[in-house]
Design a protein around this motif. Structure first.
Motif, PDB file in Angstrom:
ATOM      1  N   LEU A 189       0.842  -1.189   0.000  1.00 21.73           N
ATOM      2  CA  LEU A 189       0.000   0.000   0.000  1.00 21.73           C
ATOM      3  C   LEU A 189       0.880   1.243   0.000  1.00 21.73           C
ATOM      4  O   LEU A 189       2.048   1.185   0.443  1.00 21.73           O
ATOM      5  CB  LEU A 189      -0.894   0.022   1.251  1.00 21.73           C
ATOM      6  CG  LEU A 189      -2.024  -0.999   1.340  1.00 21.73           C
ATOM      7  CD1 LEU A 189      -2.608  -1.000   2.751  1.00 21.73           C
ATOM      8  CD2 LEU A 189      -3.104  -0.683   0.310  1.00 21.73           C
ATOM      9  N   ILE A 194      -0.804   7.623   2.630  1.00 18.09           N
ATOM     10  CA  ILE A 194      -1.948   7.517   3.545  1.00 18.09           C
ATOM     11  C   ILE A 194      -1.675   8.297   4.817  1.00 18.09           C
ATOM     12  O   ILE A 194      -2.525   9.070   5.294  1.00 18.09           O
ATOM     13  CB  ILE A 194      -2.247   6.036   3.864  1.00 18.09           C
ATOM     14  CG1 ILE A 194      -2.744   5.312   2.611  1.00 18.09           C
ATOM     15  CG2 ILE A 194      -3.282   5.925   4.989  1.00 18.09           C
ATOM     16  CD1 ILE A 194      -2.854   3.810   2.768  1.00 18.09           C
ATOM     17  N   LEU A 294     -11.503   5.460   2.175  1.00 19.65           N
ATOM     18  CA  LEU A 294     -10.105   5.033   2.251  1.00 19.65           C
ATOM     19  C   LEU A 294      -9.928   3.954   3.321  1.00 19.65           C
ATOM     20  O   LEU A 294      -9.256   2.942   3.086  1.00 19.65           O
ATOM     21  CB  LEU A 294      -9.225   6.248   2.568  1.00 19.65           C
ATOM     22  CG  LEU A 294      -7.737   6.004   2.784  1.00 19.65           C
ATOM     23  CD1 LEU A 294      -7.082   5.506   1.503  1.00 19.65           C
ATOM     24  CD2 LEU A 294      -7.052   7.291   3.259  1.00 19.65           C
ATOM     25  N   VAL A 298      -8.694   0.055   2.623  1.00 18.92           N
ATOM     26  CA  VAL A 298      -7.539  -0.567   3.279  1.00 18.92           C
ATOM     27  C   VAL A 298      -7.976  -1.853   3.980  1.00 18.92           C
ATOM     28  O   VAL A 298      -7.253  -2.857   3.957  1.00 18.92           O
ATOM     29  CB  VAL A 298      -6.874   0.418   4.255  1.00 18.92           C
ATOM     30  CG1 VAL A 298      -5.765  -0.282   5.053  1.00 18.92           C
ATOM     31  CG2 VAL A 298      -6.278   1.596   3.494  1.00 18.92           C
ATOM     32  N   VAL A 323      -7.824   2.749  -2.933  1.00 16.78           N
ATOM     33  CA  VAL A 323      -7.001   3.545  -2.013  1.00 16.78           C
ATOM     34  C   VAL A 323      -6.405   4.733  -2.759  1.00 16.78           C
ATOM     35  O   VAL A 323      -6.473   5.880  -2.303  1.00 16.78           O
ATOM     36  CB  VAL A 323      -5.886   2.666  -1.392  1.00 16.78           C
ATOM     37  CG1 VAL A 323      -4.828   3.545  -0.714  1.00 16.78           C
ATOM     38  CG2 VAL A 323      -6.479   1.678  -0.391  1.00 16.78           C
TER      39      VAL A 323
END
Length: 332
Positions: A189, A194, A294, A298, A323
């Motif tokens: 990710l 993030i 979001l 995840v 994402v």
């Protein structure tokens, strides 16, 4: 859907559970339901009830879970009770539960069965007008759920350190643990991006006034509908195991998993805002929607370790794409 978390039981064990909880009742018919992605679920006819009941079986010992998934069946049972006590939201009734793990090595509970079918299957047979009515009613039911409040934010817990006084602290703490889970399961990710977005936009969470009951799993598969003489209506909503105490807007992304913009559901959104005493969906509301979208994306990426290789890879690729989409929309 197959998953490592499904704790399947033999017919004999299910018969023993029914007899234990319902005064020696006998099972006369038994079917495993295959729609869920987490628990093993059985529809049962037995001598104790005129109508079918449902047995939901929790995860067995030693199965890897995401942090928030530990003991979530207990939260679900409590949520059903709260909905029946404080709202008119249609939902199954819990008939019995066993968290002592005396007969099986997991939590389990029995509830009344719904006789309709998931909205995900029925909506293609609805008229556009009827589907709009169902969506507006669903929005109203969600708003009624959100009138159930609590004295702390976050997932249901007895741990004082995870009972948060503000929604900002709760959401950031929830997200931190989720990202740690994703790293543990080696999910690729954009962690740095993030973290940067959460830091820059955490102030958007400060306007949440009170900890509302958030379902966070109210997608079409968990909304059951039945047809009557005038059309389809909502029979009941189920699967509250992923609930938490937080911002009512957090219920919007799971309800429309494939929507990048909730304004693409204008009838639902208008009914949702009206039921909550609001009329306008603001730019800040949209950014909060994207933050919760979001978080959901995840989760969907992090949980794929328990699925089969091909399905897990497909869901993970889709979730990572979402994402990145959320990050772009929040920063736009």
């Amino acid at each position: 859907m197959d998953s490592r978390t499904k704790n399947r039981l033999s017919d004999d064990v299910i018969a023993a559970l029914v007899a234990e909880h319902f005064d020696g009742a006998r099972v006369t018919a038994l079917t495993e339901l295959d729609g869920g992605m987490f628990n093993a679920i059985y529809r049962i006819a037995c001598t104790a009830f005129a109508r079918d009941i449902v047995l939901k079986v929790g995860v067995g010992p030693g199965v890897p879970l995401l942090t928030y998934e530990r003991d979530i069946m207990r939260a679900e049972v409590a949520c059903y009770r709260l909905l029946h006590e404080r709202t008119d939201v249609p939902a199954p009734t819990v008939l019995a539960y066993d968290f002592g793990r005396t007969l099986i090595d997991a939590d389990c509970f029995f509830m009344t069965a719904l006789d309709g079918e998931p909205l995900s299957k029925a909506k293609s047979r609805m008229s556009p007008e009827n589907l709009t009515q169902v969506k507006r009613r669903l929005a109203q039911y969600l708003a009624r759920m959100h009138t159930v409040t609590n004295d702390y934010y976050g997932y249901p817990t007895d741990d004082p350190s995870r009972r948060y006084a503000t929604w900002r602290d709760a959401f950031l703490g929830m997200f931190d643990r989720l990202l740690a889970d994703a790293r543990e399961h080696r999910v690729r990710l954009p962690y740095h991006d993030i973290a940067r977005v959460l830091e820059r936009h955490a102030g958007l969470l400060d306007g949440v006034a009170h900890p509302a009951l958030v379902d966070f799993d109210c997608h079409d598969g968990n909304v059951f509908v039945r047809r009557n003489a005038t059309g389809w209506r909502i029979e009941g909503i189920l699967d509250f195991e992923r609930m938490f105490w937080g911002d009512p807007l957090a219920d919007l992304p799971p309800t429309f998993v494939f929507r990048k913009d909730i304004r693409d559901e204008p009838d639902f959104l208008a009914a949702f805002l009206d039921a909550g005493g609001r009329q306008v969906f603001t730019r800040d509301d949209d950014r909060r929607f994207q933050l919760y979208r979001l978080y959901l994306a995840v989760i969907m990426a992090a949980e794929t370790f328990r699925y089969g290789r091909l399905y897990g890879a497909a869901q993970r690729a889709w979730a990572v794409m979402q994402v990145r989409s959320c990050l772009r929309r929040i920063e736009a």
